[in-house]
Design an enzyme around this catalytic site. Structure first.
Site, mmCIF file in Angstrom:
data_model
loop_
_atom_site.group_PDB
_atom_site.id
_atom_site.type_symbol
_atom_site.label_atom_id
_atom_site.label_comp_id
_atom_site.label_asym_id
_atom_site.label_seq_id
_atom_site.Cartn_x
_atom_site.Cartn_y
_atom_site.Cartn_z
ATOM 1 N N ARG A 120 1.220 -10.369 7.381
ATOM 2 C CA ARG A 120 1.097 -9.199 6.505
ATOM 3 C C ARG A 120 2.371 -8.375 6.702
ATOM 4 O O ARG A 120 2.507 -7.658 7.680
ATOM 5 C CB ARG A 120 -0.160 -8.403 6.854
ATOM 6 C CG ARG A 120 -1.445 -9.221 6.720
ATOM 7 C CD ARG A 120 -2.681 -8.354 6.868
ATOM 8 N NE ARG A 120 -2.707 -7.607 8.116
ATOM 9 C CZ ARG A 120 -3.140 -8.097 9.278
ATOM 10 N NH1 ARG A 120 -3.553 -9.351 9.368
ATOM 11 N NH2 ARG A 120 -3.147 -7.356 10.369
ATOM 12 N N ARG A 144 -10.057 0.373 15.204
ATOM 13 C CA ARG A 144 -10.184 0.929 13.839
ATOM 14 C C ARG A 144 -11.294 0.173 13.131
ATOM 15 O O ARG A 144 -12.429 0.155 13.601
ATOM 16 C CB ARG A 144 -8.811 0.827 13.144
ATOM 17 C CG ARG A 144 -8.511 1.899 12.138
ATOM 18 C CD ARG A 144 -7.042 1.930 11.696
ATOM 19 N NE ARG A 144 -6.540 0.689 11.114
ATOM 20 C CZ ARG A 144 -5.294 0.569 10.655
ATOM 21 N NH1 ARG A 144 -4.449 1.601 10.710
ATOM 22 N NH2 ARG A 144 -4.878 -0.568 10.137
ATOM 23 N N TYR A 172 14.933 31.555 1.844
ATOM 24 C CA TYR A 172 13.833 32.412 2.319
ATOM 25 C C TYR A 172 14.029 32.740 3.792
ATOM 26 O O TYR A 172 14.487 31.901 4.587
ATOM 27 C CB TYR A 172 12.491 31.697 2.132
ATOM 28 C CG TYR A 172 12.119 31.469 0.692
ATOM 29 C CD1 TYR A 172 12.052 30.179 0.165
ATOM 30 C CD2 TYR A 172 11.834 32.537 -0.155
ATOM 31 C CE1 TYR A 172 11.713 29.962 -1.155
ATOM 32 C CE2 TYR A 172 11.488 32.329 -1.485
ATOM 33 C CZ TYR A 172 11.423 31.043 -1.976
ATOM 34 O OH TYR A 172 11.086 30.828 -3.287
ATOM 35 N N CYS A 205 13.429 24.872 0.425
ATOM 36 C CA CYS A 205 12.498 25.546 -0.494
ATOM 37 C C CYS A 205 11.579 24.514 -1.134
ATOM 38 O O CYS A 205 11.725 23.327 -0.902
ATOM 39 C CB CYS A 205 13.282 26.276 -1.586
ATOM 40 S SG CYS A 205 14.538 27.395 -0.975
ATOM 41 N N MET A 206 10.678 24.984 -1.968
ATOM 42 C CA MET A 206 9.746 24.052 -2.627
ATOM 43 C C MET A 206 10.503 23.055 -3.513
ATOM 44 O O MET A 206 10.175 21.877 -3.565
ATOM 45 C CB MET A 206 8.759 24.852 -3.489
ATOM 46 C CG MET A 206 7.713 23.984 -4.163
ATOM 47 S SD MET A 206 6.523 24.944 -5.115
ATOM 48 C CE MET A 206 5.561 25.664 -3.790
ATOM 49 N N ASP A 207 11.562 23.540 -4.172
ATOM 50 C CA ASP A 207 12.244 22.709 -5.162
ATOM 51 C C ASP A 207 13.742 22.560 -4.924
ATOM 52 O O ASP A 207 14.413 21.838 -5.665
ATOM 53 C CB ASP A 207 12.053 23.319 -6.559
ATOM 54 C CG ASP A 207 10.622 23.764 -6.775
ATOM 55 O OD1 ASP A 207 10.401 24.990 -6.936
ATOM 56 O OD2 ASP A 207 9.723 22.904 -6.683
ATOM 57 N N HIS A 254 -5.623 -6.744 13.557
ATOM 58 C CA HIS A 254 -4.395 -5.938 13.404
ATOM 59 C C HIS A 254 -3.943 -5.473 14.785
ATOM 60 O O HIS A 254 -4.778 -5.005 15.589
ATOM 61 C CB HIS A 254 -4.662 -4.730 12.500
ATOM 62 C CG HIS A 254 -3.430 -3.979 12.090
ATOM 63 N ND1 HIS A 254 -2.302 -4.595 11.588
ATOM 64 C CD2 HIS A 254 -3.151 -2.649 12.120
ATOM 65 C CE1 HIS A 254 -1.399 -3.679 11.322
ATOM 66 N NE2 HIS A 254 -1.875 -2.495 11.635
ATOM 67 N N LYS A 266 0.846 -1.203 0.000
ATOM 68 C CA LYS A 266 0.000 0.000 0.000
ATOM 69 C C LYS A 266 0.880 1.251 0.000
ATOM 70 O O LYS A 266 2.100 1.170 0.170
ATOM 71 C CB LYS A 266 -0.902 -0.012 1.232
ATOM 72 C CG LYS A 266 -0.158 0.009 2.560
ATOM 73 C CD LYS A 266 -1.128 -0.068 3.732
ATOM 74 C CE LYS A 266 -0.378 -0.065 5.054
ATOM 75 N NZ LYS A 266 -1.233 0.313 6.205
HETATM 76 C C1 LIG Z 1 -4.142 -3.959 8.402
HETATM 77 C C2 LIG Z 1 -2.643 -3.883 8.240
HETATM 78 N N1 LIG Z 1 -1.931 -5.009 8.238
HETATM 79 C C3 LIG Z 1 -0.583 -4.992 8.100
HETATM 80 C C4 LIG Z 1 0.084 -3.789 7.929
HETATM 81 C C5 LIG Z 1 1.596 -3.792 7.803
HETATM 82 O O1 LIG Z 1 2.142 -3.316 9.002
HETATM 83 P P1 LIG Z 1 3.743 -3.163 9.098
HETATM 84 O O2 LIG Z 1 4.137 -2.157 8.038
HETATM 85 O O3 LIG Z 1 3.994 -2.649 10.481
HETATM 86 O O4 LIG Z 1 4.316 -4.524 8.837
HETATM 87 C C6 LIG Z 1 -0.603 -2.607 7.941
HETATM 88 C C7 LIG Z 1 -1.996 -2.654 8.088
HETATM 89 O O5 LIG Z 1 -2.727 -1.502 8.102
#
Ligand SMILES: Cc1ncc(COP(=O)(O)O)cc1O
Length: 391
Positions: free
Chosen positions: A224, A138, A270, A317-319, A168, A39
């Site tokens: 995960r 959550r 700046y 700065c921005m860039d 989680h 993600k």
């Molecule tokens: C539901 C869920 N599951 C797993 C992860 C991964 O966590 P780590 O980056 O700490 O391994 C994140 C998450 O939001």
């Protein structure tokens, strides 16, 4: 033709991604799979390329935060199982069906609505992982009754298949294991309640990186794996444990755009918050806060040049940013490391996170579309991906 026109880039070491997957493979029970969490565009590393490397190295599925991220992976031709960890509005469930992407559910009402949409569209079933909230506060059901109600709704849904159940952890990366153990006990009680109802459990998972390191026997069907995939530890405590050696995958590099020696004192950037003294050597680097290089590093951050640390002077700065080098040092186009190693020195994402008052997760996620990703394998450039690349 050069793949990008500004000499600032993220370098992702694919050998590090491979090494990290293999390290967790060896740390976990053989029956436990690895779901690579890609993600946030692979925590800033580039989801598609990281996903491909993780799958080639031993991961067997992928996780993303939202369906839009799964669409990018499918569009790139990745056909591994993908789970959307976050909330997906029921009116997007058709897309999940068409792309064979699994979703997360925890609401009977959502299940009824999603099932109706899939029946009306006459689409194939969508796999659903039931989320239980054992202490993260959550997404997810918090009671056994609610869990049984969600499972019953799935069993009554012709177009939704119950393919997973997970939770989680909120504090798995902390030395005090009270909370994480209590969460795991709650999760076990949910699983036991389902068994007592005669339910055949689908894929069971609960471990993030921290829990996978600390409690590998809680791996169940898969972990995960997020931050550990990228060679970063979830917390300083987990880094100190060091029972799982990880290799950071990301570097951030640039090249000197301009350099000057002060023949008289002059102010920098700046707000004129820094004054270069006579003889000081000030270099300008082509990166700024619009790239996701935080303005909080103004007059505080450091960069690596020729294997030594040099301070950022003046405001980011921005860039562009300015740094002070040794008198007479620095030539245009010479390489500077902003994050990563150069010689015996290293500016780690942990160090930058501490400077910014945040965690290492956030630092690579800030690096945005303006910075091309250069993928390196065996110290050779394997591929370059630049969202702004000129075709
Ligand atoms: C539901 C869920 N599951 C797993 C992860 C991964 O966590 P780590 O980056 O700490 O391994 C994140 C998450 O939001």
């Amino acid at each position: 033709m050069k793949p990008f026109c500004r000499d600032t880039w993220v370098e992702v070491d694919l050998d590090a991604i491979r090494a990290n997957v293999e390290t967790f493979r060896g740390h976990l029970p053989k029956s436990t799979g690895i779901m690579a969490v890609v993600k946030a565009d692979g925590y800033g590393h580039g989801a598609v390329h990281v996903a491909r490397e993780a799958l080639a190295s031993g991961a067997d599925s992928l996780a993303v935060a939202m369906l839009d991220e799964a669409i990018i992976l499918r569009t790139a031709g990745i056909d591994a199982p993908i789970l959307v960890l976050g909330y997906t509005p029921a009116d997007s469930v058709e897309q999940a069906s068409r792309l064979n992407v699994e979703l997360t559910a925890y609401s009977p009402e959502w299940i009824v609505s999603a099932n109706q949409r899939l029946e009306q569209a006459e689409l194939r079933p969508v796999g659903v992982h039931v989320k239980t909230d054992t202490g993260m506060g959550r997404l997810g059901v918090r009671t056994t009754d609610d869990l049984l109600e969600v499972v019953a709704a799935l069993e009554n849904s012709a177009k939704l298949e119950w393919t997973g159940i997970f939770t989680h952890f909120a504090c798995a990366d902390e030395p005090d294991t009270t909370h994480v153990r209590r969460q795991h006990e709650t999760f076990q009680s949910f699983l036991q309640a389902l068994r007592e109802q005669g339910k055949k459990l689908p894929k069971v998972h609960c471990c993030n990186t921290a829990a996978a390191i600390a409690f590998p026997d809680w791996g169940y069907d898969t972990i995960r794996l997020g931050i550990g995939l990228y060679g970063l530890y979830p917390s300083p405590y987990m880094k100190e444990r060091a029972d799982v050696p990880l290799v950071p995958a990301l570097s951030l590099k640039t090249r000197i755009a301009h350099v000057k020696t002060a023949v008289e004192p002059f102010t920098v950037s700046y707000g004129a918050t820094y004054t270069a003294k006579l003889g000081e050597r000030i270099a300008t680097l082509p990166i700024g806060y619009a790239d996701g290089y935080s303005r909080l590093l103004s007059n505080r951050g450091e960069v690596l040049y020729n294997g030594s640390r040099y301070p950022i002077v003046g405001r980011v700065c921005m860039d562009q940013i300015m740094v002070r080098l040794e008198p007479g040092a620095g030539q245009v186009d010479e390489e500077i490391v902003l994050y990563g190693k150069q010689g015996d020195e290293e500016i780690s994402l942990d160090e930058v996170a501490a400077l910014l008052g945040t965690i290492n997760y956030e630092v690579p996620c800030m690096l945005n579309y303006r910075i091309p990703r250069v993928y390196v394998r065996n110290k050779e450039v394997a591929e370059v991906f630049h969202p702004l690349a000129m075709k």
